[in-house]
Design a protein around this motif. Structure first.
Motif, short mmCIF file in Angstrom:
data_model
loop_
_atom_site.label_atom_id
_atom_site.label_comp_id
_atom_site.label_asym_id
_atom_site.label_seq_id
_atom_site.Cartn_x
_atom_site.Cartn_y
_atom_site.Cartn_z
N ALA A 461 0.83 -1.20 0.00
CA ALA A 461 0.00 0.00 0.00
C ALA A 461 0.87 1.26 0.00
CB ALA A 461 -0.93 -0.01 1.21
N THR A 466 -1.90 -0.78 -4.56
CA THR A 466 -3.09 -0.90 -3.71
C THR A 466 -3.88 -2.17 -4.01
OG1 THR A 466 -3.17 1.53 -3.75
CG2 THR A 466 -5.08 0.38 -2.84
N GLN A 501 -10.95 2.50 -0.03
CA GLN A 501 -11.01 3.96 -0.05
C GLN A 501 -9.92 4.53 -0.96
OE1 GLN A 501 -11.79 6.09 3.67
NE2 GLN A 501 -10.04 7.41 3.23
N GLU A 502 -8.71 3.95 -0.88
CA GLU A 502 -7.63 4.41 -1.73
C GLU A 502 -7.94 4.18 -3.21
OE1 GLU A 502 -4.02 6.28 -2.41
OE2 GLU A 502 -5.08 6.01 -0.49
N SER A 653 -7.87 10.88 7.40
CA SER A 653 -7.32 9.74 6.68
C SER A 653 -7.19 8.59 7.64
CB SER A 653 -5.95 10.09 6.09
OG SER A 653 -5.03 10.30 7.11
#
Length: 657
Positions: A461, A466, A501-502, A653
């Motif tokens: 990550a 990702t 989310q990323e 975040s």
């Protein structure tokens, strides 16, 4: 002193091959991508290919001012070095950082970018075949690649081969003279020529013969030539005969020590390795290694290390298989791994700042296993890292000593983290955790599998992979559930949400944060509960569901209030104000923001306080009160000076909440 002599014809041919027109140009194929010129030094083991390549590189180094990069592609035991590892080694030689877990394609691209516009030499030693070399060739025409190999590199276009035979007789005699002095050669030059012929002109065989003569100053050159002629072993192979003769003259304990040396990882041996393998003292092992080096059985390297010549490794493995029972071999390997674990523990202890902690960790450890200071421990770790990494790989591949393998990897991970820091050691740590994962999967160790997958996923990550991280997080979740480990399960759920989310899938992110929150609530983990409410609120905000986001942030603020975490509560209220502003409710945002300012003031968080003052000013501007807005902006300037970045509102975040 060097054993390299002769080979002037070969050196001249290699020089001429650099400028020779390529086959692609001759055939009119100009569509081919530019590549570095590739020169091949081919010859049987012990023919001196590496020495010739090094001598050639020294001769042409002035034409390549950007330096020489070296990498060994095959270890003495026959194990191929992984291509990614070699690419990483070359990049490190250029001073380029490499992301942990990067694949061959990414590393190859980085190598090309690093070498673009440079004139450098890449020396690749002991290549097994063309498939091993091809991914390492830079697409930079100004660079030169020199490869040593036993055979041809079929499949690599326009490679220039230089095939080695034995040294001519005068050069072979000069090499003997380097070992034993010119006097014994002058006394009986015919005998020296006969000995050179018995050695077939092979540099490795000549090194053994010269080493034996140097260790026996009363022996004549003629007697050795006759004894070599009468020595059985390896029909037609002078290297095998020379080795058999030298080996046969050793005492039994030294023979056994020599037989066990192929077990040393990466062919790198020091006194501790030899001591553990043979079960003798460190001092006795050091004396034996010095004797072997004098006889030409080992090559001295830096920092107390010796290198096992690759040409002798097959001969020693044959002796090992015939002279040692499998149980004894396994015991020797176990002793070596146990010694390495203890040395790594000592190395890690020296990185501690507290002297009392150091003394406590070293208590009971024998003096030979201790380091004099932190610098010596760090230097030992750096110089032994290739062998330590190879040792971990071989121990895992063996499969019979998994408990020791796990201890070794754990000790190496902790030593690297202590001396280099987790961030700087990340590439090595990534490889080590993949080995942990291999053992965990083989032994069905679900808890260790979950921990390894989480570590690898975090590094994936961090380096932008990702999708790969998401796959590993899911695997960690399955392993955590199989191990019935609530901590690993909850951590994996939250990380799956963070990965979604990323990737911009905010609905799935919110779903997984919700699952992690439910898991957390069931276990009554208050600090994690407040953080997860915040992450859930952030996902809802990004998805545009402001009502649900406000409820989550309100719950996060309440959780931080119960924990008496004033900074956390202030940040939660600041995010509530942001969401209220997005939802078109500026009056509510103004009220909430003022509460957050007060909490930030109480917490002493000047950065957050200044950022909230800027948000208050923006909201007041929208509400038509510019005078009040100017007042709040001046307050922000007074808090942190005229630094706009310092007053930037950060969105929540995964690291913040």
């Amino acid at each position: 002193m060097t054993d390299f002599v002769g080979r002037r014809r070969e050196l001249k041919e290699l020089r001429e091959d650099i400028a020779r027109t390529g086959l692609d140009t001759l055939s009119g194929r100009k569509d081919k991508a530019p590549r570095a010129r590739v020169l091949l030094v081919a010859g049987r083991p012990g023919s001196g290919g590496t020495a010739l390549a090094e001598a050639f590189v020294r001769e042409v180094a002035a034409d390549y001012p950007d330096g020489v990069l070296r990498a060994r592609l095959t270890l003495p035991g026959g194990e191929r070095v992984p291509t990614a590892h070699t690419l990483r080694e070359l990049l490190e030689g250029l001073g380029r950082p490499t992301p942990p877990g990067a694949g061959e394609d990414e590393l190859g691209t980085s190598l090309n970018e690093a070498l673009a516009g440079r004139r450098a030499i890449v020396l690749l030693d002991d290549a097994a075949d063309a498939h091993q070399v091809d991914p390492l060739l830079p697409d930079v025409r100004e660079c030169l690649v020199v490869v040593t190999s036993e055979g041809p590199l079929t499949g690599i276009p326009d490679v220039r081969p230089c095939t080695l035979g034995g040294l001519d007789t005068p050069a072979a005699v000069r090499m003997l003279g380097h070992r034993i002095g010119d006097t014994r050669i002058t006394v009986d030059p015919r005998a020296a020529e006969a000995l050179a012929e018995e050695c077939g002109g092979r540099p490795a065989a000549l090194a053994l013969a010269g080493g034996w003569l140097a260790a026996h100053p009363k022996a004549s050159v003629a007697d050795l030539a006759k004894q070599l002629h009468d020595t059985p072993g390896g029909a037609g192979d002078p290297l095998a005969r020379a080795f058999r003769f030298v080996y046969g003259g050793l005492p039994q304990p030294a023979q056994r020590s020599l037989r066990l040396l192929p077990l040393a990882p990466a062919g790198l041996i020091d006194s501790h390795t030899a001591s553990a393998l043979a079960g003798c003292s460190v001092a006795a092992a050091q004396s034996t290694l010095e004797e072997f080096a004098g006889l030409g059985l080992l090559r001295p390297a830096a920092d107390g290390l010796y290198l096992l010549p690759g040409c002798l490794a097959p001969l020693l493995r044959t002796l090992l298989e015939s002279g040692e029972r499998p149980a004894e071999v396994q015991l020797a390997r176990a002793r070596m791994l146990e010694r390495t674990v203890r040395l790594l523990g000592s190395c890690r202890a020296m990185a501690e700042d507290d002297e009392e902690v150091v003394r406590e960790q070293l208590d009971g450890l024998p003096r030979p296993l201790r380091f004099p200071d932190t610098r010596a421990a760090a230097r030992w770790l750096d110089s032994r890292l290739p062998a330590l990494s190879a040792s971990a790989r071989l121990a895992v591949a063996d499969g019979e000593l998994d408990t020791l393998a796990r201890r070794l990897i754990s000790a190496l991970v902790h030593a690297l983290a202590a001396h280099r820091g987790t961030a700087d050691a990340a590439p090595e740590l990534y490889s080590l955790h993949r080995l942990v994962l291999d053992v965990a999967e083989r032994r069905s160790l679900h808890r260790e599998k979950a921990a390894a997958q989480l570590f690898l996923a975090d590094l994936d990550a961090e380096t932008g992979r990702t999708a790969e991280a998401l796959e590993r997080y899911r695997a960690a979740l399955d392993a955590g559930r199989a191990a019935k480990d609530p901590l690993a399960t909850g951590r994996a759920m939250e990380s799956v949400g963070g990965a979604y989310q990323e990737l911009g899938d905010y609905n799935r992110a919110a779903d997984w944060f919700g699952r992690a929150l439910a898991h957390c609530l069931a276990r009554g983990e208050r600090p994690d509960e407040a953080r997860l409410y915040g992450r859930l609120g952030n996902a809802h905000t990004l998805a545009g569901r402001y009502g649900e986001a406000l409820r989550s942030w309100r719950a996060a603020g309440a959780g931080y209030r119960r924990l008496a975490d004033v900074p956390g509560q202030a940040k939660a209220l600041s995010e509530m104000a942001r969401v209220q502003e997005y939802a078109g409710r500026p009056e509510e945002s103004l009220h909430t923001c003022r509460e957050a300012v007060e909490l930030a003031r109480r917490a002493g968080d000047l950065r957050l306080q200044a950022a909230l003052e800027v948000r208050l000013a923006d909201t007041l501007d929208r509400l038509g009160d510019p005078a009040a807005a100017r007042l709040h902006r001046s307050t922000a300037d007074r808090l942190l000076g005229d630094d706009p970045a310092a007053c930037e509102i950060r969105s929540a975040s995964g690291q913040d909440y």
